[in-house]
Write a protein that holds these residues in place. Structure first.
Motif, mmCIF file in Angstrom:
data_model
loop_
_atom_site.group_PDB
_atom_site.id
_atom_site.type_symbol
_atom_site.label_atom_id
_atom_site.label_comp_id
_atom_site.label_asym_id
_atom_site.label_seq_id
_atom_site.Cartn_x
_atom_site.Cartn_y
_atom_site.Cartn_z
ATOM 1 N N VAL A 215 0.834 -1.200 0.000
ATOM 2 C CA VAL A 215 0.000 0.000 0.000
ATOM 3 C C VAL A 215 0.874 1.258 0.000
ATOM 4 O O VAL A 215 0.667 2.187 -0.773
ATOM 5 C CB VAL A 215 -0.926 -0.006 1.244
ATOM 6 C CG1 VAL A 215 -1.656 1.323 1.398
ATOM 7 C CG2 VAL A 215 -1.913 -1.168 1.160
ATOM 8 N N HIS A 251 0.035 -9.189 0.284
ATOM 9 C CA HIS A 251 -1.402 -8.835 0.239
ATOM 10 C C HIS A 251 -2.149 -9.731 -0.751
ATOM 11 O O HIS A 251 -3.236 -10.201 -0.473
ATOM 12 C CB HIS A 251 -1.583 -7.382 -0.225
ATOM 13 C CG HIS A 251 -1.127 -6.356 0.759
ATOM 14 N ND1 HIS A 251 -1.857 -6.022 1.880
ATOM 15 C CD2 HIS A 251 -0.026 -5.556 0.783
ATOM 16 C CE1 HIS A 251 -1.223 -5.060 2.556
ATOM 17 N NE2 HIS A 251 -0.114 -4.767 1.911
ATOM 18 N N GLU A 315 -5.243 1.780 -0.305
ATOM 19 C CA GLU A 315 -5.794 1.431 1.019
ATOM 20 C C GLU A 315 -7.316 1.303 0.968
ATOM 21 O O GLU A 315 -7.905 0.440 1.623
ATOM 22 C CB GLU A 315 -5.373 2.462 2.068
ATOM 23 C CG GLU A 315 -5.782 2.108 3.487
ATOM 24 C CD GLU A 315 -5.290 0.738 3.943
ATOM 25 O OE1 GLU A 315 -4.086 0.463 3.825
ATOM 26 O OE2 GLU A 315 -6.119 -0.076 4.410
HETATM 27 N N1 ARG Z 1 2.957 -1.624 5.296
HETATM 28 C C1 ARG Z 1 1.765 -2.065 4.661
HETATM 29 C C2 ARG Z 1 1.814 -1.788 3.178
HETATM 30 O O1 ARG Z 1 2.311 -0.756 2.808
HETATM 31 C C3 ARG Z 1 0.582 -1.404 5.280
HETATM 32 C C4 ARG Z 1 -0.721 -1.924 4.845
HETATM 33 C C5 ARG Z 1 -1.757 -1.309 5.674
HETATM 34 N N2 ARG Z 1 -3.081 -1.552 5.249
HETATM 35 C C6 ARG Z 1 -3.823 -2.542 5.669
HETATM 36 N N3 ARG Z 1 -5.058 -2.585 5.307
HETATM 37 N N4 ARG Z 1 -3.380 -3.438 6.456
HETATM 38 O O2 ARG Z 1 1.371 -2.571 2.402
#
Ligand code: ARG
Length: 425
Positions: A215, A251, A315
């Motif tokens: 993100v 993710h 996000e």
């Molecule tokens: N450090 C992570 C990234 O940049 C944060 C993700 C945060 N968002 C979430 N929905 N968990 O991917």
């Protein structure tokens, strides 16, 4: 040289152990995280940094013996083992994101880490896994804490996060002519093995790599896998040879599944994990470390802190979906870690995620177990932390309200003992 040796000898003479520092804690209620139950009126004997016995008043007072000891009356409190967070960045400041971060030197980040370590400990988090820091600042932070120079949690440090060129673990903010590249960037199976060896050499106790875009990184796609299977397998095999566990940032579905096949120990974020991914994690025993609170901070405070618009847009796609997948994973009974990504949001607020985890499918006891005994197992520290048990480190916290009735009690803990030393009362 001789002078040096003499002064070393003198220092050693002073280090001869004094009489044991002993405390007896009376816990009105005590949460047994190992068996998921609450015990009434327990007495805990703490000698130096260790829990040496638990039992009835008479037995523990006899065991404490004739030497004077501190009596700590927590008869009106619920007592539980120190909490832990499987995903923090102590050297990061939540009000400094995006291009603002380019102005932060590694020494400055280390100083920020000192302040954040203190805040984390005061919030009742007595152990953390620090998943990525520039210049091994987290390794040194832990060394300073262990030496007693500063207060802070026990830190399982990752040092530099390993990632592909241009990936989430690289730094893509500057154009080509600046030749900016993060310390953990490597491409190819042997190059990533060398990074693992280097991290081990400089004191990392866990290996973190980026298996998908993210993100908060510029120009990466959350759904896109980073590293091939061969590269992931090389990282995991090398780390396991060295006795280190592996955490993957992932993710998207493909990155998650490929990393699980490569044998990772935990999946961080796991936002789009499918039912097949959940089944694979169940089978391998991998932990899911799903940071389901942080989205609220990013979307409310992120812009002000410098988070790029493209990250805010990502996000908006990730946050809600991640919570839904958390619910599916919780229902399936996967090993759940308690990991929050503190540093993206302010340190010391680590306890805020408990409420989200219970809103999205865990019981309060399960959420507490995630932050104690489950994390202890994930860290490979189950002999030392995670429950109040004989022989474990005296990391003990207390809250006036029973967190099993109101989980938000853990957002503001009243008492913290870390390695036998009371740091908050
Ligand atoms: N450090 C992570 C990234 O940049 C944060 C993700 C945060 N968002 C979430 N929905 N968990 O991917």
């Amino acid at each position: 040289m001789k002078r040096l040796l003499l002064s070393c000898a003198a220092a050693l003479a002073f280090a001869v152990p004094a009489a044991a520092q002993t405390s007896v804690i009376h816990a009105g209620k005590m949460i047994d995280t190992q068996r998921g139950r609450v015990l009434q009126n327990q007495y805990i004997l703490v000698e130096n940094d260790t829990i040496s016995a638990i039992g009835s008043e008479g037995a523990i007072k006899r065991a404490a013996g004739q030497e004077p000891y501190d009596f700590i009356d927590l008869s009106e409190y619920t007592v539980l083992p120190g909490l832990s967070d499987s995903h923090v960045h102590l050297t990061s400041d939540a009000s400094v994101h995006g291009y603002k971060r380019l102005t932060v030197s590694t020494p400055r980040a280390a100083i920020t880490g000192v302040v954040n370590a203190q805040k984390t400990l005061m919030a009742g988090f007595t152990t953390v896994r620090n998943l990525g820091a520039p210049g091994f600042a987290d390794v040194d932070l832990n060394a300073a804490i262990e030496a007693g120079q500063i207060n802070g949690p026990r830190i399982v440090a990752a040092g530099r996060s390993i990632g592909i060129t241009g990936g989430h673990c690289d730094n893509n903010l500057l154009p080509f002519e600046y030749k900016k590249k993060s310390g953990g960037v490597a491409d190819g199976p042997w190059a990533v093995r060398a990074k693992v060896r280097e991290n081990n050499k400089y004191g990392a106790k866990v290996i973190k790599f980026c298996g998908t875009g993210g993100v908060l990184s510029k120009g990466t796609k959350v759904g896109a896998q980073q590293f091939s299977f061969e590269e992931m397998k090389a990282i995991v095999d090398e780390a396991h040879l060295l006795g280190l566990k592996v955490a993957v940032h992932a993710h998207g579905e493909d990155g998650i599944n490929t990393a699980l096949r490569a044998g990772v120990d935990s999946v961080e974020h796991a936002s789009f994990i499918t039912d097949a991914g959940i089944a694979a994690a169940k089978k391998s025993g991998a932990y899911l470390s799903m940071d389901i609170y942080v989205s609220d901070y990013i979307l409310s405070e992120g812009e002000e802190a410098g988070i790029l618009e493209e990250s805010l847009a990502k996000e908006r796609m990730v946050g809600k979906k991640q919570r839904e997948r958390f619910r599916a994973a919780a229902k399936a009974g996967v090993n759940m870690a308690y990991g929050t990504d503190a540093g993206v949001y302010p340190h010391g607020q680590n306890g805020r995620q408990f409420k989200y985890m219970t809103d999205w499918g865990l019981t309060p006891m399960q959420a507490i177990q995630a932050a104690t005994i489950n994390n202890a197992r994930l860290f490979g520290l189950e002999k030392t932390i995670g429950s109040i048990a004989q022989g474990k480190s005296a990391d003990i916290i207390a809250v006036s309200e029973n967190p099993l009735e109101n989980i938000r009690a853990l957002e503001d803990v009243d008492f913290v003992m870390a390695r036998g030393k009371v740091v908050k009362k």
